[in-house]
Scaffold this motif. Structure first.
Motif, short mmCIF file in Angstrom:
data_model
loop_
_atom_site.label_atom_id
_atom_site.label_comp_id
_atom_site.label_asym_id
_atom_site.label_seq_id
_atom_site.Cartn_x
_atom_site.Cartn_y
_atom_site.Cartn_z
N ALA A 194 -18.86 104.65 87.61
CA ALA A 194 -20.06 103.83 87.84
C ALA A 194 -20.25 102.77 86.76
CB ALA A 194 -21.29 104.72 87.93
N ARG A 195 -19.88 103.10 85.51
CA ARG A 195 -20.13 102.16 84.41
C ARG A 195 -18.92 101.27 84.09
NH1 ARG A 195 -22.80 106.01 79.84
NH2 ARG A 195 -20.96 107.26 80.39
N LEU A 196 -17.87 101.39 84.87
CA LEU A 196 -16.69 100.58 84.60
C LEU A 196 -16.97 99.11 84.86
CD1 LEU A 196 -13.61 100.83 83.86
CD2 LEU A 196 -13.17 100.69 86.32
N LEU A 303 -11.09 98.81 75.13
CA LEU A 303 -10.15 98.16 76.04
C LEU A 303 -10.96 97.27 76.98
CD1 LEU A 303 -7.80 101.17 76.88
CD2 LEU A 303 -7.31 99.26 75.36
N PRO A 304 -10.32 96.35 77.66
CA PRO A 304 -11.06 95.47 78.58
C PRO A 304 -11.78 96.28 79.66
CG PRO A 304 -8.88 94.59 78.17
CD PRO A 304 -8.90 95.96 77.56
N GLY A 305 -13.11 96.35 79.58
CA GLY A 305 -13.90 96.99 80.62
C GLY A 305 -14.31 98.42 80.35
N PHE A 306 -13.75 99.09 79.34
CA PHE A 306 -14.14 100.48 79.04
C PHE A 306 -13.60 100.87 77.67
CE2 PHE A 306 -9.91 100.85 80.79
CZ PHE A 306 -9.33 101.94 80.17
N ASP A 307 -14.07 102.02 77.17
CA ASP A 307 -13.58 102.57 75.91
C ASP A 307 -12.61 103.71 76.21
OD1 ASP A 307 -15.17 100.87 74.42
OD2 ASP A 307 -16.81 102.33 74.22
N LEU A 329 -16.84 109.94 69.94
CA LEU A 329 -17.71 109.51 71.03
C LEU A 329 -19.11 109.10 70.59
CD1 LEU A 329 -16.71 112.40 73.47
CD2 LEU A 329 -16.02 110.00 73.67
N GLY A 330 -19.48 109.44 69.37
CA GLY A 330 -20.83 109.13 68.92
C GLY A 330 -21.01 107.66 68.59
N GLY A 331 -22.25 107.17 68.72
CA GLY A 331 -22.59 105.81 68.33
C GLY A 331 -21.99 104.72 69.18
N ARG A 332 -21.55 105.03 70.36
CA ARG A 332 -20.93 104.00 71.20
C ARG A 332 -21.98 103.33 72.10
NH1 ARG A 332 -20.17 106.04 76.31
NH2 ARG A 332 -20.52 108.29 76.52
N ASP A 333 -21.56 102.26 72.73
CA ASP A 333 -22.40 101.55 73.68
C ASP A 333 -22.43 102.36 74.98
OD1 ASP A 333 -23.66 99.86 75.44
OD2 ASP A 333 -22.34 98.13 75.08
N ARG A 334 -23.58 102.90 75.31
CA ARG A 334 -23.70 103.76 76.49
C ARG A 334 -23.61 103.00 77.81
NH1 ARG A 334 -23.91 109.52 75.98
NH2 ARG A 334 -24.12 109.89 73.74
N ASP A 335 -23.61 101.70 77.75
CA ASP A 335 -23.45 100.93 78.98
C ASP A 335 -21.99 100.76 79.37
OD1 ASP A 335 -26.17 100.54 79.36
OD2 ASP A 335 -26.21 98.75 78.08
N ARG A 336 -21.09 101.11 78.45
CA ARG A 336 -19.66 101.02 78.73
C ARG A 336 -19.11 102.38 79.15
NH1 ARG A 336 -16.35 96.98 76.88
NH2 ARG A 336 -14.75 98.44 76.15
N ALA A 337 -18.25 102.35 80.14
CA ALA A 337 -17.57 103.59 80.54
C ALA A 337 -16.63 104.05 79.43
CB ALA A 337 -16.79 103.37 81.83
N VAL A 338 -16.43 105.37 79.35
CA VAL A 338 -15.50 105.91 78.36
C VAL A 338 -14.59 106.93 79.03
CG1 VAL A 338 -17.15 107.69 77.59
CG2 VAL A 338 -15.23 107.03 76.11
N VAL A 339 -13.31 106.79 78.77
CA VAL A 339 -12.28 107.73 79.25
C VAL A 339 -11.78 108.50 78.04
CG1 VAL A 339 -10.01 107.98 80.33
CG2 VAL A 339 -11.61 106.24 81.18
N LEU A 340 -11.80 109.83 78.13
CA LEU A 340 -11.41 110.69 77.01
C LEU A 340 -10.06 111.35 77.29
CD1 LEU A 340 -12.14 112.19 74.32
CD2 LEU A 340 -13.13 113.99 75.78
#
Length: 425
Positions: A194-196, A303-307, A329-340
């Motif tokens: 959803a956030r990508l 990365l372009p479009g997500f973390d 994962l802490g302190g990141r922009d919550r509007d960006r998707a993140v792949v772990l």
């Protein structure tokens, strides 16, 4: 597993299974004192010793000797499992064959009695009549018991069951080895996040795990996997742990060298698995970095479009080098998707707490061997494939290698191309 626990629990179990297999395949199929009984006994004992020696031999023995011990020892791990299971199923066949042989022996005894004993009147009187009771030579004899069965017929039954069980086990292990040692299947899945950012719509991650370089597979296998990965034309390659199986760089470094030829638009990334920590994680991290892979040790990159984030394997905790989810994962922009990237699926519990959109893992091998592929779900949140955990998606690859026996049954190896999509694209 500690040595004391192995001696106390595993060795007695292995000894019991080996005795059962010896009894059904050697004792029940040969005559006492025969050369075949002696040969069969020696073979079962030798295979059992090789099975026990193979795992520690990977590190303790010189490479050529470790390979010579490893092939029969590790193959026998799967061989005795499926032979024992086949023999257990064969117990049902044994009951029917013995029953048929007893009926045959009883019928033969009745026919013999009919041909050799003349009919004669019995001198006894039928109670209450005073009349003589005629006796026929065709009166049925007592049924033949299993103990009274001709030894040659018992041997026939034992050999029939052993042969059928051996054929079934051999076919099973052969098919499983063909699956494990052959090229992995290339799978494709599409995962909407959803956030990508729409700019990353269609981003392709080639996911690989659990190569398990060891004394049975080496450089040629790595070259094959690299060619397959490059053939998917990925934007990024993710290797999520267990590159090696309990080996030093000095022993298996050369086998891993083809990883330097990985080609992806945004590069190749690596996180540790439990076997890196068993082998010495620091040396493998340095070596992998030297091949051009970026290691994510409790950190993330944009990365372009997500973390993209990566954490250490849970087994590193015992060496004060475990996962640090806050650092990654802490302190990141919550509007960006993140792949772990995290080796073990169980790490999704912490990933969900940190609002991870997608976790990519391996570790399970999909269970590797039937029936364990069905039993692993008792301890893992997901054995293979895509699942949801709260707002976090988890995808688990079956990996490309094997632990122990070079056999896969019910869990074919795979490389998965994960395509990310954005609903805003």
């Amino acid at each position: 597993m500690s040595s004391a626990l192995f001696v106390a629990l595993v060795l007695p179990l292995l000894a019991g299974v080996h005795y059962y297999v010896w009894r059904r395949t050697v004792r029940d199929t040969t005559t006492p004192g025969s050369v075949w009984r002696r040969v069969g006994t020696v073979l079962i004992v030798l295979l059992g010793l090789l099975l026990v020696a193979a795992p520690p031999g990977e590190r303790a023995l010189p490479a050529p000797l470790a390979t010579a011990v490893g092939w029969p020892g590790f193959v026998w791990m799967a061989g005795i499992l499926y032979l024992a299971l086949a023999l257990l199923v064969g117990e049902v066949l044994r009951v029917f064959l013995l029953r048929a042989e007893r009926r045959r022996a009883t019928a033969t005894a009745a026919a013999t009695a009919s041909a050799t004993v003349p009919a004669a009147p019995r001198t006894d009187s039928v109670a209450g009549t005073g009349s003589p009771e005629p006796v026929s030579a065709t009166d049925s004899p007592e049924p033949v018991s299993a103990a009274e069965l001709n030894p040659s017929r018992r041997l026939f039954v034992g050999r029939a069951v052993a042969l059928a069980s051996g054929a079934a086990a051999t076919a099973t292990v052969g098919y499983g080895a063909y699956t494990a040692l052959g090229p992995p299947r290339i799978k494709h899945i599409t995962v909407p996040l959803a956030r990508l950012d729409p700019a990353a719509d269609g981003f392709r991650i080639a996911l690989i795990s659990d190569i398990h370089l060891n004394v049975l597979v080496g450089r040629d296998r790595t070259r094959q996997l690299v060619d397959l990965l490059n053939g998917t034309e990925p934007d990024l390659v993710a290797l999520v742990g267990d590159l090696v199986e309990d080996a030093d760089v000095a022993d298996q470094g050369r086998a891993a060298e083809p990883l330097a030829d990985l080609r992806a638009t945004h590069g190749a990334f690596f996180v540790t698995g439990n076997h890196e920590f068993y082998s010495g994680a620091a040396q493998w991290v340095r070596f992998v970095q030297g091949l051009g892979l970026r290691t994510l040790r409790n950190e993330r990159v944009a990365l372009p479009g997500f973390d993209l984030a990566g954490v250490e394997d849970e087994s590193g905790t015992e060496q004060d080098d475990g996962p640090d989810y806050e650092a990654a994962l802490g302190g990141r922009d919550r509007d960006r998707a993140v792949v772990l990237l995290a080796h073990q699926p169980a790490q999704v519990e912490e990933a969900a707490r940190y609002g991870v959109d997608l976790q990519l893992s391996g570790h399970t091998h999909g269970g590797q061997l039937w029936p364990f592929n069905h039993l692993m779900g008792l301890s893992e949140p997901n054995v293979a494939g895509l699942s949801r955990h709260g707002d976090t998606l988890l995808y688990v690859t079956r990996g490309t290698g094997f632990w122990g026996p070079p056999v896969r049954l019910g869990a074919e190896p795979d490389i998965t191309v994960v395509e990310l999509t954005s609903p805003r694209a």
